[in-house]
Design an enzyme around this catalytic site. Sequence first.
Site, short mmCIF file in Angstrom:
data_model
loop_
_atom_site.label_atom_id
_atom_site.label_comp_id
_atom_site.label_asym_id
_atom_site.label_seq_id
_atom_site.Cartn_x
_atom_site.Cartn_y
_atom_site.Cartn_z
CE1 TYR A 145 -55.57 11.83 -11.17
CE2 TYR A 145 -57.51 10.44 -11.28
CZ TYR A 145 -56.93 11.66 -11.04
OH TYR A 145 -57.72 12.72 -10.69
CB SER A 204 -53.50 18.47 -2.65
OG SER A 204 -52.55 17.59 -3.23
CG ASP A 241 -49.04 12.52 -7.65
OD1 ASP A 241 -49.62 13.52 -8.11
OD2 ASP A 241 -49.62 11.64 -7.00
NE ARG A 279 -41.61 10.09 -18.00
CZ ARG A 279 -41.28 9.10 -18.83
NH1 ARG A 279 -42.01 8.88 -19.92
NH2 ARG A 279 -40.24 8.31 -18.58
CB SER A 289 -59.09 20.05 -8.67
OG SER A 289 -58.07 19.32 -9.32
N GLY A 290 -60.21 16.99 -8.75
CA GLY A 290 -61.02 15.89 -9.28
C GLY A 290 -61.75 16.14 -10.58
N GLY A 291 -61.23 17.00 -11.44
CA GLY A 291 -61.89 17.25 -12.71
C GLY A 291 -62.67 18.55 -12.77
CD GLU A 310 -60.50 11.38 -7.11
OE1 GLU A 310 -61.02 11.95 -8.08
OE2 GLU A 310 -59.32 10.99 -7.10
CE LYS A 329 -52.07 10.95 -4.98
NZ LYS A 329 -52.24 11.54 -6.29
CD GLU A 380 -55.89 11.56 -3.69
OE1 GLU A 380 -56.45 12.01 -4.70
OE2 GLU A 380 -54.66 11.36 -3.63
CE LYS A 384 -54.95 15.38 -3.90
NZ LYS A 384 -53.74 15.32 -4.76
#
Length: 398
Positions: free
Chosen positions: A398, A336, A73, A95, A309-311, A227, A185, A225, A267
């Site tokens: 992002y 995810s 996304d 894309r 996973s965040g990096g 984060e 999301k 989510e 998430k």
Amino acid sequence: MAAASASLLKSAPVLDKSEWVKGQTLRQPSVSVVRCLPTAPSALTVRASSYADELVKTAKTIASPGRGILAMDESNATCGKRLASIGLENTEANRQAYRTLLVSAPGLGQYISGAILFEETLYQSTIDGRKIIDVLKEQNIVPGIKVDKGLVPLAGSNNESWCQGLDGLASRSAAYYQQGARFAKWRTVVSIPNGPSALAVKEAAWGLARYAAISQDNGLVPIVEPEILLDGEHNIDRTFEVAQKVWAEVFFYLAENNVFFEGILLKPSMVTPGAESKDRVTPQQVADYTLKLLRRRIPPAVPGIMFLSGGQSEVEATLNLNAMNQAPNPWHVSFSYARALQNTTLKTWGGRPENVKAAQEALLVRAKANSLAQLGKYTGEGESEEAKKELFVKGYVY
């Protein structure tokens, strides 16, 4: 008030037993049932969605054994950064070509239960003219949609942010449902180096709760989510402390907004040290801290915990997930992932049509690895050097 309540109850549809949750009757989203309690000075309004059964079914489908979510996304700007990393221009055609590669990987649905799409992709076709949502459905993958409008500075905070997008969300969600999306999301973030301030935590939690309630009213399972960003030099105990506070606020406000827990997915970030910390931790330590936090904060009613996973590197994210699935959990503990599923795939493709098959095979390798990790059966054998590369980017936007 009593007469009004009686007329509402009389006109409401008859519901079967499966539509009762915790003693509350589930009705049309637009109908509030008001019951006057003899001992209470004010009326109690019970809100619930007519989509309740479908929300449960969707959430359970996504949280099915050995499967997780492909997060594809990325906004057009972020997708442009990904394409630039392999020397491609950020055009809709490029894309489209990349997203076609992802959704049409043969047998992807064996490992992937849901795909989060950007709005452009929800309405897009593949390069051979098939609707992307139809390709996903053929693969037995539930289409989802990113509904937030991104992060902006939070006035009065310590250089922190808040997530915008509540304005018009109900009508947008209804349109996304009509287009075929079945889950949503909304990503908000908390920064440990910046505090986090009580204001930022409260804003994050409230925004997630309002979004979740609106999503459920329109038939979409909300992915919640919150984060905790990897940025920082803090240790794993500091991450645990902050996450414990954030998750408490999130679930308090979800309850305040009458969000139906059986019809959401969480998430969260895994509990790890900051990316710039000198402390190194094992997958077992990450699992111990993260599961302890889940047990303290997350009701068993929530069907799935779909970690971001965040990096983390591709292999690191898979190892940590595998460690969390070495014993049974009350929830489906899964993934995810965006970069941790796509990094090697993107590099393998390189924008060349002749590399599509090899890139899809790379995606399937990562998807299968995380499927095994969800089942607690991943060994880490035979992983490429590319899959072990650190994906953290300081201050990543992002």
